[in-house]
Design an enzyme around this catalytic site. Sequence first.
Site, PDB file in Angstrom:
ATOM      1  N   TYR A  62      56.926  51.879  29.098  1.00 15.20           N
ATOM      2  CA  TYR A  62      55.599  51.040  30.586  1.00 15.20           C
ATOM      3  C   TYR A  62      55.998  50.768  31.865  1.00 15.20           C
ATOM      4  O   TYR A  62      55.928  50.563  32.197  1.00 15.20           O
ATOM      5  CB  TYR A  62      54.683  50.444  29.003  1.00 15.20           C
ATOM      6  CG  TYR A  62      53.782  49.763  29.884  1.00 15.20           C
ATOM      7  CD1 TYR A  62      52.712  50.092  30.466  1.00 15.20           C
ATOM      8  CD2 TYR A  62      53.689  47.917  30.127  1.00 15.20           C
ATOM      9  CE1 TYR A  62      51.632  49.855  30.936  1.00 15.20           C
ATOM     10  CE2 TYR A  62      52.890  47.821  31.343  1.00 15.20           C
ATOM     11  CZ  TYR A  62      51.746  47.860  31.515  1.00 15.20           C
ATOM     12  OH  TYR A  62      50.417  47.422  31.766  1.00 15.20           O
ATOM     13  N   VAL A  72      41.753  60.271  33.536  1.00 13.13           N
ATOM     14  CA  VAL A  72      41.941  60.563  35.206  1.00 13.13           C
ATOM     15  C   VAL A  72      43.656  61.876  34.963  1.00 13.13           C
ATOM     16  O   VAL A  72      43.691  62.721  35.705  1.00 13.13           O
ATOM     17  CB  VAL A  72      42.737  59.267  35.527  1.00 13.13           C
ATOM     18  CG1 VAL A  72      42.222  57.943  35.988  1.00 13.13           C
ATOM     19  CG2 VAL A  72      43.740  58.547  34.897  1.00 13.13           C
ATOM     20  N   ASN A 123      42.679  51.099  39.319  1.00 14.10           N
ATOM     21  CA  ASN A 123      43.369  50.603  37.846  1.00 14.10           C
ATOM     22  C   ASN A 123      43.733  50.930  36.934  1.00 14.10           C
ATOM     23  O   ASN A 123      44.371  50.486  35.687  1.00 14.10           O
ATOM     24  CB  ASN A 123      42.305  49.527  38.611  1.00 14.10           C
ATOM     25  CG  ASN A 123      41.952  49.249  37.021  1.00 14.10           C
ATOM     26  OD1 ASN A 123      42.642  47.502  36.327  1.00 14.10           O
ATOM     27  ND2 ASN A 123      40.863  49.076  35.960  1.00 14.10           N
ATOM     28  N   LYS A 141      55.413  51.619  35.194  1.00 11.31           N
ATOM     29  CA  LYS A 141      54.592  50.286  36.310  1.00 11.31           C
ATOM     30  C   LYS A 141      55.576  50.793  37.725  1.00 11.31           C
ATOM     31  O   LYS A 141      55.677  50.657  39.165  1.00 11.31           O
ATOM     32  CB  LYS A 141      54.481  49.474  35.660  1.00 11.31           C
ATOM     33  CG  LYS A 141      52.938  49.559  34.538  1.00 11.31           C
ATOM     34  CD  LYS A 141      52.288  49.854  35.824  1.00 11.31           C
ATOM     35  CE  LYS A 141      50.723  49.393  35.043  1.00 11.31           C
ATOM     36  NZ  LYS A 141      49.461  49.905  36.079  1.00 11.31           N
ATOM     37  N   PRO A 182      50.543  42.085  37.869  1.00 12.22           N
ATOM     38  CA  PRO A 182      49.950  41.316  37.485  1.00 12.22           C
ATOM     39  C   PRO A 182      50.747  40.747  36.638  1.00 12.22           C
ATOM     40  O   PRO A 182      51.725  41.782  36.064  1.00 12.22           O
ATOM     41  CB  PRO A 182      48.474  41.256  36.702  1.00 12.22           C
ATOM     42  CG  PRO A 182      47.798  42.602  37.297  1.00 12.22           C
ATOM     43  CD  PRO A 182      49.323  42.992  38.154  1.00 12.22           C
TER      44      PRO A 182
HETATM   45  P1  NDP Z   1      41.501  47.328  29.753  1.00 14.74           P
HETATM   46  O1  NDP Z   1      42.331  48.333  28.946  1.00 14.74           O
HETATM   47  O2  NDP Z   1      40.610  46.645  29.241  1.00 14.74           O
HETATM   48  O3  NDP Z   1      41.134  48.491  30.541  1.00 14.74           O
HETATM   49  C1  NDP Z   1      41.615  49.567  31.245  1.00 14.74           C
HETATM   50  C2  NDP Z   1      40.628  50.360  31.654  1.00 14.74           C
HETATM   51  O4  NDP Z   1      41.817  51.830  32.116  1.00 14.74           O
HETATM   52  C3  NDP Z   1      39.623  51.718  30.747  1.00 14.74           C
HETATM   53  O5  NDP Z   1      38.573  50.822  31.903  1.00 14.74           O
HETATM   54  C4  NDP Z   1      39.976  52.213  30.885  1.00 14.74           C
HETATM   55  O6  NDP Z   1      38.615  52.953  30.709  1.00 14.74           O
HETATM   56  C5  NDP Z   1      41.085  52.995  31.355  1.00 14.74           C
HETATM   57  N1  NDP Z   1      41.443  54.027  31.288  1.00 14.74           N
HETATM   58  C6  NDP Z   1      42.270  54.328  30.446  1.00 14.74           C
HETATM   59  N2  NDP Z   1      42.305  55.269  30.145  1.00 14.74           N
HETATM   60  C7  NDP Z   1      41.623  56.327  31.243  1.00 14.74           C
HETATM   61  C8  NDP Z   1      42.278  57.290  31.263  1.00 14.74           C
HETATM   62  N3  NDP Z   1      42.948  58.760  30.329  1.00 14.74           N
HETATM   63  N4  NDP Z   1      41.132  58.016  32.310  1.00 14.74           N
HETATM   64  C9  NDP Z   1      40.417  58.012  33.093  1.00 14.74           C
HETATM   65  N5  NDP Z   1      40.787  55.893  32.789  1.00 14.74           N
HETATM   66  C10 NDP Z   1      41.222  55.315  31.587  1.00 14.74           C
HETATM   67  O7  NDP Z   1      43.242  46.939  30.371  1.00 14.74           O
HETATM   68  P2  NDP Z   1      43.389  46.611  31.341  1.00 14.74           P
HETATM   69  O8  NDP Z   1      42.068  45.825  32.216  1.00 14.74           O
HETATM   70  O9  NDP Z   1      43.952  45.071  31.406  1.00 14.74           O
HETATM   71  O10 NDP Z   1      44.424  47.365  32.612  1.00 14.74           O
HETATM   72  C11 NDP Z   1      44.235  47.935  33.968  1.00 14.74           C
HETATM   73  C12 NDP Z   1      44.817  47.873  34.683  1.00 14.74           C
HETATM   74  O11 NDP Z   1      45.585  46.858  33.995  1.00 14.74           O
HETATM   75  C13 NDP Z   1      45.991  49.068  33.776  1.00 14.74           C
HETATM   76  O12 NDP Z   1      46.403  49.629  34.725  1.00 14.74           O
HETATM   77  C14 NDP Z   1      47.131  47.888  33.978  1.00 14.74           C
HETATM   78  O13 NDP Z   1      48.438  48.759  33.646  1.00 14.74           O
HETATM   79  C15 NDP Z   1      47.509  46.472  34.102  1.00 14.74           C
HETATM   80  N6  NDP Z   1      47.910  45.539  33.501  1.00 14.74           N
HETATM   81  C16 NDP Z   1      47.860  45.418  32.673  1.00 14.74           C
HETATM   82  C17 NDP Z   1      48.433  44.009  32.614  1.00 14.74           C
HETATM   83  C18 NDP Z   1      47.727  43.061  31.539  1.00 14.74           C
HETATM   84  O14 NDP Z   1      48.091  42.309  30.659  1.00 14.74           O
HETATM   85  N7  NDP Z   1      46.424  43.354  30.387  1.00 14.74           N
HETATM   86  C19 NDP Z   1      49.030  43.317  32.855  1.00 14.74           C
HETATM   87  C20 NDP Z   1      49.378  43.879  34.195  1.00 14.74           C
HETATM   88  C21 NDP Z   1      49.054  44.682  34.651  1.00 14.74           C
HETATM   89  P3  NDP Z   1      38.372  54.412  29.389  1.00 14.74           P
HETATM   90  O15 NDP Z   1      39.120  54.009  28.259  1.00 14.74           O
HETATM   91  O16 NDP Z   1      36.486  54.101  29.382  1.00 14.74           O
HETATM   92  O17 NDP Z   1      38.095  55.451  30.371  1.00 14.74           O
HETATM   93  C1  8X3 Z   2      50.929  44.076  31.522  1.00 13.09           C
HETATM   94  C2  8X3 Z   2      51.831  42.789  31.172  1.00 13.09           C
HETATM   95  O1  8X3 Z   2      53.385  42.402  29.888  1.00 13.09           O
HETATM   96  O2  8X3 Z   2      52.186  43.361  28.838  1.00 13.09           O
HETATM   97  O3  8X3 Z   2      51.374  45.003  31.688  1.00 13.09           O
HETATM   98  O4  8X3 Z   2      53.807  44.091  30.975  1.00 13.09           O
HETATM   99  S1  8X3 Z   2      53.030  43.197  30.207  1.00 13.09           S
END
Ligand code: NDP
Ligand code: 8X3
Length: 249
Positions: A149, A57, A83, A153, A179
């Site tokens: 970070y 992306v 996402n 957000k 979340p």
């Molecule tokens: P994961 O690391 O499990 O998933 C992240 C996803 O983002 C992967 O599928 C990865 O795919 C994709 N991604 C990352 N960088 C790129 C890139 N440069 N291009 C395309 N795709 C990319 O984390 P989460 O599922 O937890 O995170 C998903 C979202 O939720 C994020 O935006 C995160 O900030 C947000 N979030 C997460 C929280 C948490 O505590 N886990 C809390 C709040 C928000 P690939 O590596 O195959 O490219």
């Molecule tokens: C992911 C949750 O608390 O690590 O956005 O920032 S936290």
Amino acid sequence: MTKVAFVTGATSGIGRATAFELARQGYRIIVTGRRGERLEELKQELEVPVYTLEFDVRDKEATQQAVNSLPEDWRQVEVLVNNAGNAHGLSSIQNGSLDDWDAMIDINVKGLLYVSHAVLPLMLQRKKGHIVNIGSIAGKEVYPNGNVYCASKYAVDAISQGMRIDLVQEGIRVSEVNPGLVETEFSEVRFKGDKERAASVYKGFQALQAQDIAELISFIVTRPAHVNLAEVLVLPTAQAAATILHKKQ
Ligand code: NDP
Ligand code: 8X3
């Protein structure tokens, strides 16, 4: 023909669970991410038609080309789940890495914009669609060492509000899901593959699971057409604020 949902970052965590949940709701799914082999696995595992788009992306040309490459019968995108994203590092501002800062701004902010810019015309031409942006509690509160970070957000929060204002006359809904701690690969990425440190984040309490967020997204996009759940903050029961966690010793 069944509706199409476009889920970025579907190779892991929240995005992967969302792809399954929306498939259960009868959507055909466009799954995206950089890890092609995981996208192929999804194609095998999901029991609905799946279209895979492998791109980073951060790359605006690749993002646009990927969307342009969609065949005609995959262009009626009803739902976009923005996402894809991660935290890179957890350092004070004085010790931060420029590469980590670039990654977070380029992926979480600019990447979300590039995908939205490419997909929006597909919704605008039908005056219909629903964009769900994944923000975070980090976009509502700044916490120690969260600096960039959190900034990324906070930007997602501002962009979501801006999208809602600009798209209201187009009949396009914009929702934001924020979340707290969700147990995914997130911390492994943040701590650059340090699995032990990553696991310690989720020890001593019941963290949210990707499935919890996927079910919420599914609820949001299946409301009647006149209902827009604009913003949801969702926390583990043991979390009261970004840094207030009730952990068992
Ligand atoms: P994961 O690391 O499990 O998933 C992240 C996803 O983002 C992967 O599928 C990865 O795919 C994709 N991604 C990352 N960088 C790129 C890139 N440069 N291009 C395309 N795709 C990319 O984390 P989460 O599922 O937890 O995170 C998903 C979202 O939720 C994020 O935006 C995160 O900030 C947000 N979030 C997460 C929280 C948490 O505590 N886990 C809390 C709040 C928000 P690939 O590596 O195959 O490219
Ligand atoms: C992911 C949750 O608390 O690590 O956005 O920032 S936290």
